[in-house]
Design a protein around this motif. Structure first.
Motif, PDB file in Angstrom:
ATOM      1  N   ASN A  64      -5.246  15.701  -6.618  1.00 24.07           N
ATOM      2  CA  ASN A  64      -4.477  15.456  -6.250  1.00 24.07           C
ATOM      3  C   ASN A  64      -2.835  14.377  -6.346  1.00 24.07           C
ATOM      4  O   ASN A  64      -3.209  13.291  -6.127  1.00 24.07           O
ATOM      5  CB  ASN A  64      -4.331  15.811  -4.222  1.00 24.07           C
ATOM      6  N   PRO A  65      -2.409  14.493  -7.559  1.00 16.40           N
ATOM      7  CA  PRO A  65      -1.466  13.209  -7.533  1.00 16.40           C
ATOM      8  C   PRO A  65      -0.513  12.285  -6.598  1.00 16.40           C
ATOM      9  O   PRO A  65      -0.414  11.436  -6.403  1.00 16.40           O
ATOM     10  CB  PRO A  65       0.340  13.892  -8.357  1.00 16.40           C
ATOM     11  N   ALA A  66      -0.240  12.887  -5.178  1.00 14.94           N
ATOM     12  CA  ALA A  66      -0.568  11.986  -3.883  1.00 14.94           C
ATOM     13  C   ALA A  66      -2.006  11.062  -3.258  1.00 14.94           C
ATOM     14  O   ALA A  66      -1.352   9.957  -2.950  1.00 14.94           O
ATOM     15  CB  ALA A  66      -0.350  13.280  -2.743  1.00 14.94           C
ATOM     16  N   LYS A 178       2.664   9.931   1.725  1.00 17.33           N
ATOM     17  CA  LYS A 178       2.157   9.756   0.850  1.00 17.33           C
ATOM     18  C   LYS A 178       2.534  11.643  -0.272  1.00 17.33           C
ATOM     19  O   LYS A 178       1.811  12.350   0.204  1.00 17.33           O
ATOM     20  CB  LYS A 178       0.526   9.293  -0.027  1.00 17.33           C
ATOM     21  N   VAL A 179       3.439  11.110  -0.906  1.00 18.42           N
ATOM     22  CA  VAL A 179       4.053  12.295  -1.636  1.00 18.42           C
ATOM     23  C   VAL A 179       3.495  12.231  -3.130  1.00 18.42           C
ATOM     24  O   VAL A 179       4.602  11.245  -4.157  1.00 18.42           O
ATOM     25  CB  VAL A 179       5.598  13.201  -1.467  1.00 18.42           C
ATOM     26  N   LEU A 221       0.106  16.090  -1.196  1.00 15.98           N
ATOM     27  CA  LEU A 221       1.107  15.802  -0.679  1.00 15.98           C
ATOM     28  C   LEU A 221      -0.231  15.127   1.060  1.00 15.98           C
ATOM     29  O   LEU A 221      -1.319  16.123   0.158  1.00 15.98           O
ATOM     30  CB  LEU A 221       1.860  16.187   1.152  1.00 15.98           C
ATOM     31  N   ILE A 222      -0.511  13.945   1.464  1.00 15.37           N
ATOM     32  CA  ILE A 222      -1.570  13.272   1.911  1.00 15.37           C
ATOM     33  C   ILE A 222      -1.185  12.739   3.398  1.00 15.37           C
ATOM     34  O   ILE A 222      -0.240  11.204   3.282  1.00 15.37           O
ATOM     35  CB  ILE A 222      -2.141  12.342   1.075  1.00 15.37           C
ATOM     36  N   ILE A 233      -4.803  14.928   6.581  1.00 16.39           N
ATOM     37  CA  ILE A 233      -4.293  15.843   6.010  1.00 16.39           C
ATOM     38  C   ILE A 233      -3.860  16.276   4.874  1.00 16.39           C
ATOM     39  O   ILE A 233      -2.503  15.277   4.667  1.00 16.39           O
ATOM     40  CB  ILE A 233      -3.598  17.257   7.120  1.00 16.39           C
ATOM     41  N   SER A 234      -3.807  17.202   3.601  1.00 18.12           N
ATOM     42  CA  SER A 234      -3.799  17.179   2.201  1.00 18.12           C
ATOM     43  C   SER A 234      -3.569  17.917   2.140  1.00 18.12           C
ATOM     44  O   SER A 234      -4.013  18.972   2.636  1.00 18.12           O
ATOM     45  CB  SER A 234      -5.000  16.285   1.089  1.00 18.12           C
ATOM     46  N   GLY A 235      -2.793  17.997   0.843  1.00 13.92           N
ATOM     47  CA  GLY A 235      -2.522  20.246   0.495  1.00 13.92           C
ATOM     48  C   GLY A 235      -2.041  19.264  -1.171  1.00 13.92           C
ATOM     49  O   GLY A 235      -1.322  18.085  -1.037  1.00 13.92           O
TER      50      GLY A 235
END
Length: 369
Positions: A64-66, A178-179, A221-222, A233-235
């Protein structure tokens, strides 16, 4: 009229045979296959596969790059070999683990153990990461193979990836948002065959594999609430637009076909990070892979993951969880520039709504500074 009357029984017979044929086709068992992902690391696997809501190290580049926004320092990973074996692998291949990349040798061995599943994975990910940015080189080799119980068909799944990965992250509102995103160039060689007759001879990667190069990207995204336990919440939207491996022929092999296209997926997570003591922290995460998939897999447990980590002084880590519907556990010792980790987890290699567990064991040693 007589001819029509005589033809009527024949027509009924044809229709009956046609209907029976359709019934037999539709009632064929679905071939057992696991869900393959570009990257799986030992930390996440020991936590039941939960990773995108917990990652805070160099593997954020891929997971997850965020998560690059969670790094507190820079990391330069020189070597981090990770090796994994399935519990039945030794029964199939014996001590000749290096033979797994030769499909003919695997077939010859697997014929002696029908119904036993062979699984191996080896990977490395040397990298340089700093808060909000990183670059690395990733290589993995994964083999799954099995001769069915009837002893007449052989399944051989092979994936070999080499990739250059770069990623970055932006922090907003003091890190509440965080993006991040990454990009990678991947050389993939793969075999996905479940119809090889056990009487075949002369099988090689050259006559079975598809190979090609593709360009892929993930976006992460976090969202973290600035309250106790830091609920997040993360995606991660993986393989934006889908990834094709038709940019050019593979670096090491030219084949008639390209590897199968990787579809886009959305992974989601809900996580918490309660502090348990002065030098003790924990992470809890519940995650769902491919969250928009409501048609292809009816069994949501194949995509569900739950994990927990206990961190003592950033030196000793105890982890456990549920990968799909099977337990996982592991621990890590981290001292100076060295890391040592071991884990076990179960993977569903069955068909949708017909689970079959393959128990696996993983070990990793890393040197970084």
């Amino acid at each position: 009229m007589r001819r029509d009357s005589d033809d009527l029984p024949c027509m009924k017979t044809r229709l009956l045979l046609l209907a029976l044929g359709h019934i037999l086709i539709l009632s064929e068992p679905v071939m057992a296959r696991e869900r393959y992902e570009f990257y799986n690391g030992i930390r996440g696997l020991s936590m039941g596969g939960a990773a995108i809501g917990t990652v805070n190290d160099e593997t954020a580049l891929i997971v997850n790059p965020a998560g690059l926004g969670r790094l507190r320092d820079f990391y330069i990973t020189i070597a981090d070999p990770e090796v994994e074996l399935g519990v039945q692998t030794e029964q199939v291949i014996g001590t000749g683990v290096m033979d797994v990349i030769d499909p003919q040798k695997v077939l010859d061995k697997a014929k002696e153990k029908p119904g036993k599943h062979l699984h191996t994975r080896a990977q490395v990910f040397p990298s340089i990461v700093v808060p909000n940015f990183g670059i690395g080189v990733f290589a993995k080799n994964v083999v799954d193979a099995e001769v069915n119980l009837a002893g007449d068909e052989f399944t051989y799944d092979y994936t070999n990836d080499y990739a250059i990965v770069a990623g970055f992250n932006f922090r907003f509102w003091d890190g509440i948002i965080k993006v991040g995103a990454n990009g990678r160039v991947v050389n993939r060689t793969e075999v996905r065959r479940d119809d090889i007759l056990t009487t075949e001879t002369g099988l090689t990667l050259n006559n079975l594999a598809a190979s090609g190069i593709g360009v892929a990207s993930d976006a992460g995204l976090i969202l973290t609430l600035p309250v106790a336990s830091l609920p997040s919440i993360s995606g991660v939207y993986r393989d934006l637009g889908g990834t094709n491996y038709s940019l050019r022929d593979g670096m090491f092999m030219t084949t008639a076909n390209d590897p199968a296209r990787t579809k886009s997926t959305l992974d989601t997570a809900l996580s918490f990070q309660p502090i348990l003591g002065k030098r003790t922290r924990s992470i809890w995460s519940l995650e769902l892979r491919d969250a928009l998939n409501v048609e292809e897999e009816k069994d949501i447990m194949r995509r569900a993951h739950f994990g927990v980590e206990l961190n003592v002084a950033d030196a000793f880590f105890l982890r456990a969880g549920m990968n799909q519907r099977y337990w996982s556990a592991g621990f890590e010792l981290s001292t100076g520039n060295y890391q040592f980790q071991v884990a076990s987890y179960g993977e569903d290699i069955g068909a949708d709504e017909a689970p079959v567990e393959d128990r696996r064991y993983v070990a990793k040693f890393a040197f970084r500074f």
